[in-house]
Design an enzyme around this catalytic site. Structure first.
Site, short mmCIF file in Angstrom:
data_model
loop_
_atom_site.label_atom_id
_atom_site.label_comp_id
_atom_site.label_asym_id
_atom_site.label_seq_id
_atom_site.Cartn_x
_atom_site.Cartn_y
_atom_site.Cartn_z
N CYS B 57 0.86 -0.89 -0.02
CA CYS B 57 0.14 -0.47 -0.02
C CYS B 57 0.95 1.73 0.05
O CYS B 57 1.63 1.05 0.85
CB CYS B 57 -0.95 -0.15 1.43
SG CYS B 57 -1.91 1.31 1.03
N HIS B 70 -7.40 -9.58 -0.63
CA HIS B 70 -7.16 -8.77 0.57
C HIS B 70 -7.22 -6.97 0.38
O HIS B 70 -7.10 -6.59 0.65
CB HIS B 70 -6.24 -9.34 1.70
CG HIS B 70 -6.57 -11.10 1.42
ND1 HIS B 70 -6.03 -11.71 1.22
CD2 HIS B 70 -7.77 -11.12 1.90
CE1 HIS B 70 -6.46 -12.83 2.39
NE2 HIS B 70 -8.31 -12.37 2.57
N CYS B 93 -4.04 0.47 -9.70
CA CYS B 93 -4.74 1.13 -9.11
C CYS B 93 -6.55 0.36 -8.82
O CYS B 93 -6.78 -0.01 -10.14
CB CYS B 93 -5.37 2.18 -9.84
SG CYS B 93 -7.03 3.61 -9.57
N CYS B 96 -9.86 1.46 -10.81
CA CYS B 96 -9.84 1.50 -11.77
C CYS B 96 -9.53 -0.62 -11.92
O CYS B 96 -9.44 -1.10 -13.07
CB CYS B 96 -8.59 1.77 -13.09
SG CYS B 96 -8.20 3.99 -12.87
N CYS B 143 48.81 -0.90 -36.33
CA CYS B 143 47.72 -1.29 -37.14
C CYS B 143 46.95 -2.89 -36.35
O CYS B 143 45.78 -3.43 -36.95
CB CYS B 143 48.54 -1.69 -39.07
SG CYS B 143 49.33 -3.31 -38.66
N HIS B 167 30.61 -1.99 -17.07
CA HIS B 167 32.72 -2.01 -15.75
C HIS B 167 32.76 -0.88 -14.91
O HIS B 167 33.28 -0.85 -13.79
CB HIS B 167 33.72 -2.26 -17.03
CG HIS B 167 35.14 -2.32 -16.44
ND1 HIS B 167 35.62 -2.88 -15.88
CD2 HIS B 167 35.86 -0.52 -16.84
CE1 HIS B 167 36.54 -2.26 -16.01
NE2 HIS B 167 37.32 -1.33 -15.90
N CYS B 179 43.71 0.92 -16.72
CA CYS B 179 43.07 0.02 -16.64
C CYS B 179 42.32 -0.25 -18.60
O CYS B 179 41.12 0.15 -19.24
CB CYS B 179 41.85 0.08 -16.13
SG CYS B 179 40.61 -1.17 -16.34
N CYS B 182 38.45 0.26 -19.16
CA CYS B 182 38.21 1.42 -18.92
C CYS B 182 39.38 2.25 -20.63
O CYS B 182 38.49 3.45 -20.67
CB CYS B 182 39.27 2.16 -17.50
SG CYS B 182 38.44 1.77 -16.81
N CYS B 289 34.66 -50.66 -29.27
CA CYS B 289 33.26 -51.21 -28.28
C CYS B 289 33.02 -49.19 -28.18
O CYS B 289 32.17 -49.37 -27.35
CB CYS B 289 34.06 -51.31 -27.09
SG CYS B 289 35.07 -50.57 -25.84
N HIS B 418 50.51 -5.53 -43.62
CA HIS B 418 50.10 -4.56 -42.79
C HIS B 418 48.34 -5.43 -42.26
O HIS B 418 47.80 -5.79 -43.65
CB HIS B 418 49.67 -3.87 -43.67
CG HIS B 418 48.35 -2.34 -44.06
ND1 HIS B 418 48.97 -1.72 -42.58
CD2 HIS B 418 47.84 -1.72 -44.15
CE1 HIS B 418 47.93 -0.66 -42.70
NE2 HIS B 418 47.15 -0.70 -43.10
#
Lengths: 42, 462, 90
Positions: B57, B70, B93, B96, B143, B167, B179, B182, B289, B418
């Protein structure tokens, strides 16, 4: 008188109805959001 | 809902409702499930737990269940109309008899409250940043790094992970020079989030091109990379595949550092493992087998395929997957007591969302010579992995279709080569990333690369 | 009701309620039941956009309960009974 059988059934019924009501609630709200944001959506 | 509208007409009562809603949702989000079951999901009337949805409630400490009606009883008795569903936090509600789930005033009340502050401290990315197209100037021999980074930065799983700040929230370092995760986040922010216009120059040819100075986040990443592993400092050419493995391992290590989970690598939920890790079954079977007690399942982050005498990718995969008799192997079957040559086979036990295939173009011989295989290997736009999966005899294995989303190719000789990467971006267009130069290319050109690494993303399971 | 509530409380405190709930949800997901219920709900909403939650639920809930496979029901009941047997002993 509560038997193990009736208690088990009661608990399972509670679990299932909770899951169902959660699914229906979310779908209902999704539909409300879509209708509000995009009133003419097809 | 006219009832909530009535409440919202008064600023004070509106404020009260929003505060209660936000408080209730906060409690629900941060309470362990056991506590929730014993308090917010237990009906104050019948004491039953989870008797259907339970509602807290908004006006008192009553919790009412749906199945026993209830909360309705509570409403009729006290006139308290609104309840928050203890499971999903949605507002209901009871006049409604419907959810009020669509009101942005309620759903985004916190955002609305802080909007002025947010709007001054943040900027909207420019439209040009939509596809995250940003060239990376070659800083010596970078590259091999830039091609892998472009592939990762245009990977929707990685972008989603980064943009949800998964992260950042947990990182104990929060420094892109120290990091790697990061640093990757910083690159993604710069690629997709800049609000300034970048200069675009168009060439006379039909393909459009853009060049730009390197984002500062790339410098941070190079700095970070140098600190962790000198080999990947960027001033000497390295193998792009090795860099991919190194980079993904770093993402995993960053996760481990900041996570309290004690997961084994097979079940690691870090971004690297959850996107790229699959499982390979190496079966060694007795031909007499069928005993497969020496069969093992190992995780993999990519599959390395032989390309000698092969002309297309399916041939490479067939060769990888085919059954082979193992000769000169000290095998003894404990079940049937024979020592026949066992049958070896690789099958895929579990496929990752993104499948990376390495075409083994570089051969390294014992005498120190290295050779590059320049043969063209055809690769499809859509790859069906069904035939290479471990077949469940009880069920039919479905078609598992992967879509080609990236090709990393090596041009030149083994010592003076490259790397270039071709990627499929958002709306299905192909772009070639060649250090600082990015150009649109046609699909048939994308399919003609001298592929070294192929990136396939799961598309459909039939 | 008081006995049932006490039993449930014990189940939750022992951690078994969460276990049963998790296993049940997994079974329902695996057998496609959750997807079916979602589809059913969406179809009902598409057919009649003016349905409120209560009316919608009254149409969906009985069908959804019916759609749960017997094996899932039996397995879940079995697990609950095992825990309840322990409660009775206690």
């Amino acid at each position: 008188t509560e038997t193990i059988e009736s208690a088990s059934n009661g608990i399972l019924h509670n679990l299932l109805t909770t899951i169902i009501q959660d699914i229906v609630a979310k779908e209902r709200v999704n539909s409300q959001v879509l209708n509000t944001r995009y009133p003419n959506i097809k | 809902c006219k009832h909530i509208e009535q409440v919202f007409q008064n600023e004070k009562s509106k404020d009260g409702v929003l505060k209660s809603c936000n408080a209730a949702r906060f409690i629900l989000r941060h309470t362990p499930i056991k506590e929730k079951l014993l308090h917010t999901m237990k009906c104050s009337q019948c004491q039953e737990i989870n008797a259907g949805s339970t509602f807290m409630c908004l006006q008192c400490d009553f919790v009412g269940c749906w199945n026993g009606s209830h909360f309705i009883t509570h409403m009729k008795r006290f006139g308290h109309v609104f309840g928050i569903n203890s499971s999903n936090g949605l507002l209901f509600c009871f006049k409604c008899m419907d959810y009020i789930g669509h009101l942005e005033t309620i759903n985004y009340s916190m955002l609305n409250k802080y909007w002025d502050d947010i709007s001054t401290k943040t900027t909207i990315p420019s439209q040009e940043r939509r596809d995250g197209l940003f060239g990376l100037v070659n800083m010596g021999s970078t590259c091999f790094m830039s091609s892998i980074l472009q592939a990762l930065i245009h990977n929707p799983y990685i972008v989603n992970y980064s943009m949800s700040q998964t992260h950042f929230v947990n990182c104990s370092i929060k420094n892109s020079s120290l990091c790697m995760s990061c640093a990757l986040d910083a690159m993604i922010i710069e690629f997709y989030g800049q609000s300034k216009l970048q200069p675009i120059s168009s060439s006379s040819s039909s393909s459009s091109s853009s060049s730009s100075s390197s984002p500062s986040a790339f410098i941070s990443l190079l700095t970070c990379s140098l600190k962790i592993n000198e080999n990947f400092a960027g001033y000497s050419q390295q193998d792009a595949h090795e860099f991919l493995q190194y980079f993904l391992n770093q993402l995993h290590q960053d996760y481990k550092r900041d996570s309290s989970h004690n997961e084994q690598e097979n079940n690691c939920p870090c971004v690297a493992h959850s996107i790229f890790q699959g499982e390979l079954k190496s079966s060694i079977v007795c031909p007499e087998c069928q005993n497969d007690s020496k069969t093992i399942i190992d995780p993999f982050m990519d599959l390395s395929l032989d390309i000698k005498d092969k002309t297309d990718l399916y041939q490479c995969l067939d060769s990888f997957h085919k059954k082979e008799k193992l000769h000169d192997f000290n095998y003894h079957c404990s079940r049937c007591n024979t020592s026949l040559d066992p049958i070896k086979q690789f099958t895929i036990n579990k496929l990752p969302p993104m499948l990376v295939l390495q075409l083994k173009r570089f051969e390294h011989f014992v005498n120190g010579t290295n050779v590059k295989l320049n043969e063209f290997v055809q690769y499809p736009l859509y790859l069906n992995m069904r035939d290479y999966c471990d077949r469940n005899t009880n069920q039919e294995t479905p078609d598992i279709i992967y879509e080609l989303t990236g090709i990393l190719s090596h041009i030149g000789s083994i010592n003076e080569g490259h790397y270039v990467v071709v990627l499929k971006i958002n709306d299905g267009r192909w772009f070639k990333f060649n250090d600082s130069m990015i150009s649109v290319i046609k699909e048939d050109e994308a399919l003609k690369q001298q592929a070294y690494l192929l990136f396939y993303t799961v598309r459909q399971i039939n | 009701n008081s006995m049932k509530a006490q039993i449930q409380k014990y189940l939750v405190e022992s951690g078994n309620y969460e276990l049963i709930s998790k296993q049940l949800t997994e079974s329902l997901l695996r057998e496609g039941w959750i997807d079916k219920v979602k589809t059913l709900t969406k179809e009902e909403l598409q057919e009649n956009k003016s349905l409120n939650y209560t009316e919608l639920l009254s149409k969906i809930e009985p069908k959804a309960l019916d759609m749960v496979s017997d094996s899932t029901k039996t397995q879940a009941l079995q697990k609950i009974k095992v825990f309840l047997d322990q409660v009775v002993d206690t």
